[in-house]
Design an enzyme around this catalytic site. Structure first.
Site: not given
Ligand code: GUN
Length: 284
Positions: A52, A96, A119
């Protein structure tokens, strides 16, 4: 033989489009920034976070990295998210997953401002998607829609079947296909006559987490097949496979995504796009 839907190329195109827009914003004095939070040192998560950050570098998005020790308390993490929620220089916040067991994942997801939820996991983002309002969409299903659109797969009025009902893929996938005016059926482990239902699909999206589960016998001649699964082949080699038995399926499908190089690369490209969209929304 089915035509391949090239996720590597399509994700590269999307990243290049994001890069161009990020650069335009930079010229106007606006910097796009993503905060990435990793708690602990799970090897897979470390690799994902590294990828990422690399994509941020490529697209010109500034990434702010928070690598916290495994024993970080829930309160410390919530305080950090709160600080980032209030930081005008941050457009997206990514925590995460999975988090260590002593931290309530759901509580952390809910603590992220829906305006920075790149997200798309916050219940507010999920709700917005289900009523067709503007908001962030979970990156993998957003990537699947992009693969379908950029491979000129007709969705309006198409019979779309989603196999799998997870919160991250199956459910948002069905909402997105509905938004494109497809007739959507969602299948899962209790579905009766799975094969017959799948065989009726013009567009079949498979996200069940079982290697090579769907073979040619589930697929209508000429259908478009999207394979969201990724597994290591159990033969001692380093080969990867999906939820679809590719060799069998490609003989019947009209179009199909490979594994690797199909859906996988789209997820990070969509994350970059969500960060850009967040910055653009702030300017409106
Ligand atoms: N862990 C595995 N996939 C994801 C993802 O897409 N987002 C986050 N935040 N964590 C993950």
């Amino acid at each position: 033989m089915a035509e391949l839907i090239d996720g590597k190329k399509i994700s590269q195109d999307l990243k290049d489009e994001v890069k161009a827009q990020v650069s335009e914003l930079k010229e106007k004095g606006v910097e796009v920034a993503l905060a990435v939070i990793l708690v602990g040192n799970d090897p897979a998560s470390t690799v994902y976070v590294g990828n990422k950050k690399k994509a941020c570098e490529y697209t010109g998005i500034r990434s702010e990295s928070y690598e916290l020790p495994e024993d970080t308390s829930e309160k410390e993490l919530l305080d950090l998210v709160e600080r980032l929620n209030n930081d005008d220089k941050i457009d997206g916040i990514l925590v995460q997953l999975p988090l260590p067991k002593h931290i309530d994942e759901d509580k952390v997801i809910r603590s992220i401002s829906p305006d920075k939820d790149v997200d798309g996991f916050h219940p507010e983002s999920v709700g917005r998607l289900s009523i067709g309002a503007k908001g962030f969409v979970s990156c993998t299903p957003a990537g699947v829609i992009e693969l379908l659109k950029r491979s000129n797969t007709p969705l309006d009025g198409a019979n779309a079947v989603v196999v799998g009902r997870s919160n991250i893929v199956g459910k948002p996938m069905s909402m997105l296909l509905l938004r494109e005016n497809a007739t959507v059926t969602v299948c899962h482990s209790h579905t009766k006559n799975l094969k017959e239902v799948c065989k009726n699909a013009d567009v079949l999206v498979v996200a069940i987490g079982q290697p090579k589960f769907i073979d040619a016998s589930y697929i209508k001649e000429g259908a478009t097949v999207i394979d969201v699964g990724i597994h290591r082949v159990d033969d001692g080699s380093k080969k990867l496979c999906g939820d679809v038995d590719f060799e069998s399926a490609e003989k019947v499908a009209g179009k199909i995504t490979p594994v690797p190089g199909g859906v996988g690369p789209m997820t990070i490209a969509e994350l970059m796009n969500n960060c850009l969209q967040s910055a653009l929304m702030k300017l409106q």
